[in-house]
Design a protein around this motif. Structure first.
Motif, mmCIF file in Angstrom:
data_model
loop_
_atom_site.group_PDB
_atom_site.id
_atom_site.type_symbol
_atom_site.label_atom_id
_atom_site.label_comp_id
_atom_site.label_asym_id
_atom_site.label_seq_id
_atom_site.Cartn_x
_atom_site.Cartn_y
_atom_site.Cartn_z
ATOM 1 N N ARG A 27 1.045 -1.013 -0.031
ATOM 2 C CA ARG A 27 0.143 -0.184 0.205
ATOM 3 C C ARG A 27 0.759 1.610 0.629
ATOM 4 O O ARG A 27 1.417 1.392 0.994
ATOM 5 N N VAL A 28 0.997 1.924 -0.867
ATOM 6 C CA VAL A 28 1.272 2.818 -1.541
ATOM 7 C C VAL A 28 1.106 4.446 -1.190
ATOM 8 O O VAL A 28 -0.302 4.542 -1.577
ATOM 9 N N GLU A 29 1.089 5.290 -0.431
ATOM 10 C CA GLU A 29 1.022 6.902 0.207
ATOM 11 C C GLU A 29 2.168 7.901 -0.462
ATOM 12 O O GLU A 29 3.519 7.086 0.275
ATOM 13 N N ALA A 30 1.607 8.689 -0.761
ATOM 14 C CA ALA A 30 2.296 9.819 -0.747
ATOM 15 C C ALA A 30 2.425 10.559 0.550
ATOM 16 O O ALA A 30 1.427 10.507 0.606
ATOM 17 N N LYS A 31 3.791 11.867 0.510
ATOM 18 C CA LYS A 31 4.153 12.018 1.544
ATOM 19 C C LYS A 31 4.171 13.832 1.498
ATOM 20 O O LYS A 31 2.666 14.410 0.567
ATOM 21 N N GLY B 74 15.518 4.299 0.502
ATOM 22 C CA GLY B 74 15.255 4.249 -1.365
ATOM 23 C C GLY B 74 13.877 3.217 -1.801
ATOM 24 O O GLY B 74 13.356 2.540 -2.464
ATOM 25 N N THR B 75 12.458 3.893 -0.501
ATOM 26 C CA THR B 75 11.619 3.412 -1.182
ATOM 27 C C THR B 75 10.961 3.586 -2.713
ATOM 28 O O THR B 75 9.880 2.697 -2.957
ATOM 29 N N LEU B 76 11.199 4.723 -3.159
ATOM 30 C CA LEU B 76 10.665 4.922 -4.768
ATOM 31 C C LEU B 76 11.712 3.093 -5.519
ATOM 32 O O LEU B 76 10.357 2.665 -5.570
ATOM 33 N N ASN B 77 12.547 2.395 -5.118
ATOM 34 C CA ASN B 77 13.119 1.590 -5.471
ATOM 35 C C ASN B 77 12.420 -0.188 -4.529
ATOM 36 O O ASN B 77 12.031 -0.495 -5.910
#
Ligand code: 2AM
Ligand code: CA
Ligand code: CA
Ligand code: CA
Length: 275
Positions: A35-39, A94-97
């Motif tokens: 589950r991905v959220e933007a901060k 490196g969450t984006l990776n």
């Protein structure tokens, strides 16, 4: 400072290693969909795994009685001037990776004492590598997963002291926004080539392990750099801000780390275009 305090650092290292190993197993196989959220902005991401890793490691470290300063949930007040011991944690660097490609991400944990990193635990779970360091005693790399007891390849191997290579004999790690900086542009030209992994902790480990001669990044937080800074210091790297000012892991800011010669060369390029 006697044998007691060094035994104590070894215990804290063992505790950090156990915490990171357990959390890495979880992050490699969380058992549910991400589950991905933007901060703060659309590419500043967090997942339930970032939070889960921080919770697991914090739970494990509670027994040490040392406060935790972590990216997602834990803060030590006035950390910029904090004295005493604290654990500094980036649950997933490196969450984006992690979200996009599932590789080139790290778990970074350091014990910082009066602003100086004294114990480092840095895992590259996908590569199966675990880097550790104790201030003044060296840095090591070992398999992340504990192999069968007694086998040689499961034992920590000391990282060698860096050969003081010039820019012309190695890779430079920098990020896109920096490639438009004239001084960094010159430094890239002078190097063998530029690389970018998108995970500051791994980029610092790459310098400590001799895979790159220099790494520059404009804005980093304490949890991005605390463990990597100790690995780099223990292998003889030079480490400052990008303007040459002294580095303090408690404060956010830029980083320039590399072999002493490559570090000085990049500072020279940055100053030449700055004048
Ligand atoms: P993160 O994945 O833990 O957020 C990416 O260029 C590198 O910079 C990563 O180490 C990333 O850490 C770090 N970084 C620090 N601040 C960031 C931000 N505001 N947005 C994206 N990456 C950031
Ligand atoms: Ca982040
Ligand atoms: Ca980070
Ligand atoms: Ca992070």
């Amino acid at each position: 400072v006697g044998p007691t305090s060094s035994a104590c650092l070894e215990e804290l290292l063992a505790c950090g290693v156990a915490a990171v190993r357990q959390a890495a197993a979880f992050a490699l196989d969380p058992g549910e969909e991400l589950r991905v959220e933007a901060k703060a902005h659309r590419n500043d991401l967090v997942t339930q795994v970032d939070r889960g890793v921080e919770e697991r490691i914090a739970g494990h470290l509670e027994a040490t009685g040392v406060p935790i300063h972590g990216e997602e949930a834990h803060r030590v007040e006035d950390f910029e001037t904090y004295l005493g011991r604290a654990w500094v944690l980036d649950p997933i660097d490196g969450t984006l990776n992690y979200v996009a490609t599932h590789r080139d991400w790290a778990i970074s944990l350091a014990l910082v004492d009066d602003g100086a990193p004294t114990v480092a635990v840095l895992a590259d779970p996908v590569a199966g590598r675990l880097y550790t360091a104790i201030r003044g005693r060296g840095a090591w790399v070992q398999p992340l997963l504990e192999g069968s007891a007694g086998t040689d390849d499961a034992a920590p191997r000391a990282l060698e002291r860096l050969e003081d290579l010039p820019l012309s004999e190695g890779m430079l790690i920098a990020h896109y926004q920096l490639t438009q900086d004239a001084g960094i542009g010159q430094a890239i030209e002078a190097s063998r080539g530029m690389r970018c992994y998108g995970a500051a902790a791994l980029e610092m480990a790459e310098v400590a392990a001799g895979g790159a001669v220099v790494y520059a990044q404009p804005r980093l937080q304490p949890w991005d750099v605390a463990a990597g800074a100790l690995l780099c210091a223990e292998t003889g790297a030079a480490l400052t801000r990008m303007d040459g000012a002294p580095f303090d892991v408690r404060r956010a800011g830029s980083l320039l780390v590399g072999t002493p010669t490559a570090h000085a060369e990049v500072l020279g390029h940055l100053r030449a275009v700055g004048d």
